[in-house]
Design a protein around this motif. Structure first.
Motif, short mmCIF file in Angstrom:
data_model
loop_
_atom_site.label_atom_id
_atom_site.label_comp_id
_atom_site.label_asym_id
_atom_site.label_seq_id
_atom_site.Cartn_x
_atom_site.Cartn_y
_atom_site.Cartn_z
N PRO B 20 0.81 -1.22 0.00
CA PRO B 20 0.00 0.00 0.00
C PRO B 20 0.84 1.27 0.00
O PRO B 20 0.54 2.22 -0.72
N ALA B 21 1.93 1.28 0.79
CA ALA B 21 2.78 2.46 0.86
C ALA B 21 3.40 2.76 -0.50
O ALA B 21 3.44 3.90 -0.95
N THR B 22 3.89 1.69 -1.17
CA THR B 22 4.48 1.85 -2.50
C THR B 22 3.46 2.43 -3.46
O THR B 22 3.74 3.35 -4.22
N LYS B 23 2.25 1.86 -3.41
CA LYS B 23 1.17 2.32 -4.30
C LYS B 23 0.90 3.80 -4.06
O LYS B 23 0.77 4.57 -4.99
N ASN B 24 0.77 4.16 -2.77
CA ASN B 24 0.49 5.55 -2.43
C ASN B 24 1.56 6.45 -2.99
O ASN B 24 1.28 7.48 -3.59
N TYR B 25 2.84 6.05 -2.76
CA TYR B 25 3.93 6.88 -3.24
C TYR B 25 3.83 7.10 -4.73
O TYR B 25 3.90 8.23 -5.21
N ILE B 102 7.57 -3.79 -9.08
CA ILE B 102 8.84 -4.50 -9.02
C ILE B 102 9.98 -3.50 -8.91
O ILE B 102 9.94 -2.46 -9.55
N SER B 103 10.96 -3.86 -8.12
CA SER B 103 12.18 -3.06 -7.93
C SER B 103 11.86 -1.57 -7.80
O SER B 103 12.48 -0.72 -8.43
N SER B 104 10.83 -1.26 -7.01
CA SER B 104 10.40 0.13 -6.90
C SER B 104 11.47 1.00 -6.23
O SER B 104 11.56 2.19 -6.49
#
Lengths: 190, 190
Positions: B20-25, B102-104
């Protein structure tokens, strides 16, 4: 990445990064900030001492060229002075972390955040002073803005030197931000 | 790097940050980059359409004001065009990460590194075009550079609009870099 191996192996203790890597980072950081300070100071001194007085053939008396005659150069001096003062503060902070590596991650974050603002300031100041200096050198026939450098040679030499040094300061700031970003990135466990 | 995604999740706990944090970012990142694209495009369009032709009382015929009469404005158009193209590329990259995280971390690093360069470019272009526009508005008596805006009102309105939008683009770039830095920082285990 190689240096982060040791803490990982004894448990899951990636909490505190290893001292050698931190030391290395802050040593390079201090070196770059000293360069930033030196270049900001040089740029300000060179432009402030650029005053030149010349006898103009067509006019009675002499005429002076000063950096304060252009708002762009005043902005330039202010911006580079701010960068110089900022570099003194961050050199002290960086040395403090070097000798007592507490909460170095927090420092990294703060440095990066502020460095970005100072980069914006120095880059825009270099751009604005540079474009005015370019008109002074080449003139602009479309709007009948005459050359200045053909008369005030010393003034323009100082301007050119100051601009070159401030360009160097911008590059140092970019390197500082990159250093912070790469160091933050390295601390993220793979 | 992509293949290391799955083995990590069933092994360590803090190794991979929560999706979720990655998505938000990356959602905020895409939004900011769209803003950057819109502002870069607007700035370029507004300055390119600033041409104005006027009959000058003292001169035979009419005179034209064009952005291409000043090297500073040409640099401005080139820099903002580069920023616009860059924003298109990074919007696509950011959307790709949004749908396939992937590999964010690697993307975060690359974005931050390039954003810093683009910020330097846009800030210096805004500074150089701004200082020339200021001389056009106010003139400079010390060097007998006359006002331009008193004659070419539409031209100067366009310049002012374009400069305001590019200042906004610089602010968006600063926010983008801060976002990357904070997100990198958040992923470091406390």
């Amino acid at each position: 990445m190689a240096s982060s191996d040791k803490p990982d192996t004894d448990y899951g203790k990636e909490v505190r990064p290893p001292p050698p890597a931190t030391k290395n980072y802050f040593a390079v950081d201090v070196a770059l900030r000293v360069l930033l300070f030196a270049s900001a100071l040089t740029a300000v001194l060179v432009i402030v001492t650029s005053n030149q007085t010349k006898l103009i053939p067509g006019l009675a008396g002499s005429r002076k060229a000063k950096f304060s005659h252009s708002p762009a150069f005043i902005y330039f001096v202010v911006a580079l002075s701010v960068a110089g003062l900022y570099s003194i503060l961050t050199i002290l902070a960086s040395i403090a972390v070097l000798y007592k590596p507490i909460s170095s991650t927090k420092f990294l974050l703060h440095f990066a955040v502020w460095d970005v603002l100072i980069l914006g300031l120095v880059a825009s100041a270099t751009g604005s002073a540079g474009s005015i200096a370019y008109v002074g050198l080449k003139g602009n026939d479309h709007v009948q803005w005459g050359k200045v450098c053909s008369t005030y040679d010393k003034f323009c030499r100082h301007l050119a030197g100051s601009l070159a040094v401030s360009l160097f300061a911008s590059v140092v700031l970019v390197l500082l931000i990159w250093l912070s970003i790469f160091t933050l990135h390295r601390r993220i466990p793979k």
